[in-house]
Enzyme design. Sequence first.
Site, PDB file in Angstrom:
ATOM      1  N   ASP A   1       0.862  -1.190   0.000  1.00  0.00           N
ATOM      2  CA  ASP A   1       0.000   0.000   0.000  1.00  0.00           C
ATOM      3  C   ASP A   1       0.894   1.235   0.000  1.00  0.00           C
ATOM      4  OD1 ASP A   1      -3.263   0.189   0.845  1.00  0.00           O
ATOM      5  OD2 ASP A   1      -2.106   2.060   0.919  1.00  0.00           O
TER       6      ASP A   1
ATOM      7  N   LEU B   1     -17.100 -10.055  -2.746  1.00  0.00           N
ATOM      8  CA  LEU B   1     -17.286 -10.191  -1.287  1.00  0.00           C
ATOM      9  C   LEU B   1     -18.104  -9.036  -0.736  1.00  0.00           C
ATOM     10  CD1 LEU B   1     -15.351  -7.985   0.396  1.00  0.00           C
ATOM     11  CD2 LEU B   1     -13.563  -9.526  -0.321  1.00  0.00           C
ATOM     12  N   ARG B   2     -18.740  -9.315   0.409  1.00  0.00           N
ATOM     13  CA  ARG B   2     -19.463  -8.270   1.143  1.00  0.00           C
ATOM     14  C   ARG B   2     -18.680  -7.943   2.398  1.00  0.00           C
ATOM     15  NH1 ARG B   2     -24.480 -11.892   2.111  1.00  0.00           N
ATOM     16  NH2 ARG B   2     -22.699 -13.293   2.094  1.00  0.00           N
TER      17      ARG B   2
ATOM     18  N   ASN C   1     -23.873  -5.822  -9.113  1.00  0.00           N
ATOM     19  CA  ASN C   1     -24.142  -4.852  -8.041  1.00  0.00           C
ATOM     20  C   ASN C   1     -25.402  -4.043  -8.324  1.00  0.00           C
ATOM     21  OD1 ASN C   1     -22.093  -5.586  -6.373  1.00  0.00           O
ATOM     22  ND2 ASN C   1     -20.932  -3.674  -6.516  1.00  0.00           N
TER      23      ASN C   1
ATOM     24  N   LEU D   1     -33.939  -8.904  -0.010  1.00  0.00           N
ATOM     25  CA  LEU D   1     -35.333  -8.432   0.002  1.00  0.00           C
ATOM     26  C   LEU D   1     -35.664  -7.843   1.370  1.00  0.00           C
ATOM     27  CD1 LEU D   1     -37.375 -11.158  -1.967  1.00  0.00           C
ATOM     28  CD2 LEU D   1     -36.824  -8.826  -2.686  1.00  0.00           C
TER      29      LEU D   1
ATOM     30  N   CYS E   1     -19.861   0.674  -2.227  1.00  0.00           N
ATOM     31  CA  CYS E   1     -19.967   0.023  -3.534  1.00  0.00           C
ATOM     32  C   CYS E   1     -21.265   0.264  -4.287  1.00  0.00           C
ATOM     33  CB  CYS E   1     -19.692  -1.460  -3.364  1.00  0.00           C
ATOM     34  SG  CYS E   1     -17.976  -1.684  -2.871  1.00  0.00           S
TER      35      CYS E   1
ATOM     36  N   LYS F   1     -21.673   4.000  -5.525  1.00  0.00           N
ATOM     37  CA  LYS F   1     -20.767   4.456  -6.579  1.00  0.00           C
ATOM     38  C   LYS F   1     -20.881   3.603  -7.834  1.00  0.00           C
ATOM     39  CE  LYS F   1     -16.492   1.899  -5.600  1.00  0.00           C
ATOM     40  NZ  LYS F   1     -16.609   0.960  -6.695  1.00  0.00           N
TER      41      LYS F   1
END
Length: 431
Positions: A31, A154-155, A209, A251, A261, A264
């Site tokens: 990073d 992934l969430r 998405n 739902l 996510c 955007k």
Amino acid sequence: MKQICVIGVGYVGIVTGACFADLGNKVIALDVNQERIENLNKGIMPIYEPGLDELVKRNMQAGRLSFTTDYAEAVEGSEFAFIAVGTPSGVNGEADLQYVAAAAKSIAQNMTEPLIIINKSTVPIGTGDWVADIVKREQKKPVEFSVVSCPEFLREGSALSDFLHPHRTVIGSFDRDAANKVAQLHLPLRAPIVITDLRTAEMIKYASNAFLAAKISFINEIADICEAYGADVKEVAAGMGYDARIGHHFLDAGIGWGGSCFPKDVLALAYMAEAKGLDPRMLNTTLDINYDRRKAVVSRTAELLGGSFKGKTIGLLGLAFKPNTDDMRDAPAIDIAQELTASGASVRGYDPVAMDVARKILPAVEMFENPYAMAKGCDALIVVTEWNEFKQLDLAKVKILLKSPVIFDGRNIYDTATMKAMGFTYRAIGR
Ligand code: NAD
Ligand code: UGA
């Protein structure tokens, strides 16, 4: 043992790095944020994600996972380079690709051996080709490389399990050999592998998405109709979900979606469509319905309080955009708190893990160390995030602590009959 470097150690990068290391690969994660890397080398995680701390430390100790800020160290000897940097919204809703461009450039300038560059960031259709152009241009001497798209699904909050047990692995490239090598790397995940071209892989991510976001906006519209006619959206969703063509997931009606996510990505896809002269009505409506939810929470809570927030104190149960994360990016709590403050309310907040992040974004919100301390003297509580610990609150105690027993349940976590029987002025979503 394959050697992999992961560029960008955010939510996706750190999970990708730690999971591939756990699968027996050697991973060097890089990073540009020096503090983040220094902390990781001291064992301090950059984000809250269940199970991450243990996984990272175990793989660091086993010598399979290391962290650096040095591109030469990361790229040297690596067969695969995953790009997992941010792609936030630009000023007009387009995806801002500056971090992807910088990562591609740095990889190119430091590669000395053939490399497969894999884009894990969510990027507009055509970005893979653009990354290939950057790499070709920036290489110090020509070295063979391929660009492959391998979007991540992934969430947050369940990132490790989602990464390790994906529904599918999507791999896009014109280089079949590179695609096969990336497929090989993902074989231990035992998921169906879809190999396609670069642009199609990039589109699969956006379409997925956008579909999920639209599904939530759809159920939220249904919730309002349920509320108007006296039906219960929770039971409607359950009844719909048994149809395998619909499914039970995504739902849950409520305050709507937020996070780094869906907002955007739906915006970026709409921007892409408009850039080609198309009219993405479904995407725009999906966005409109979603952002209206946040305003509706405030106006419906006002109705419970006689129409005005002047001199009232409102407590927010939950601040993160969803449970099990400290991510506050486009969290509904931000808009709700700001709208409440603008309407004259004093706003309080409590979140099990996101308060440190939230304090910087919402300086006007007073944070409390537990829900009971926050509730004391409040005129109303709003459930913003459905953390499990809120489901088991001692509501009798909460009722005594509140100045007036008003709860707006923005995530439908309580039972209407029970709340009414306890004497709460209670309103939920679509029930
Ligand atoms: P993030 O903001 O958490 O992390 C991005 C990291 O990249 C930061 O640590 C930043 O310092 C670093 N970075 C920026 N420029 C760099 C450079 N030139 N070289 C090296 N590092 C650099 O982002 P995120 O949430 O992990 O998302 C990354 C991408 O993955 C986005 O495109 C996102 O849409 C996509 N995605 C995210 C999720 C999620 O749940 N967060 C899930 C699937 C896909
Ligand atoms: C979402 C997708 O689910 C992931 O597949 C994808 O990889 C990721 O975006 C991404 O591209 O970054 P995430 O945003 O982490 O993951 O979390 P979700 O569980 O999808 O929740 C998103 C938002 O929708 C949250 O605000 C949540 O509260 C809301 N939501 C979700 C609902 O309002 N109702 C639901 O039924 C489900």
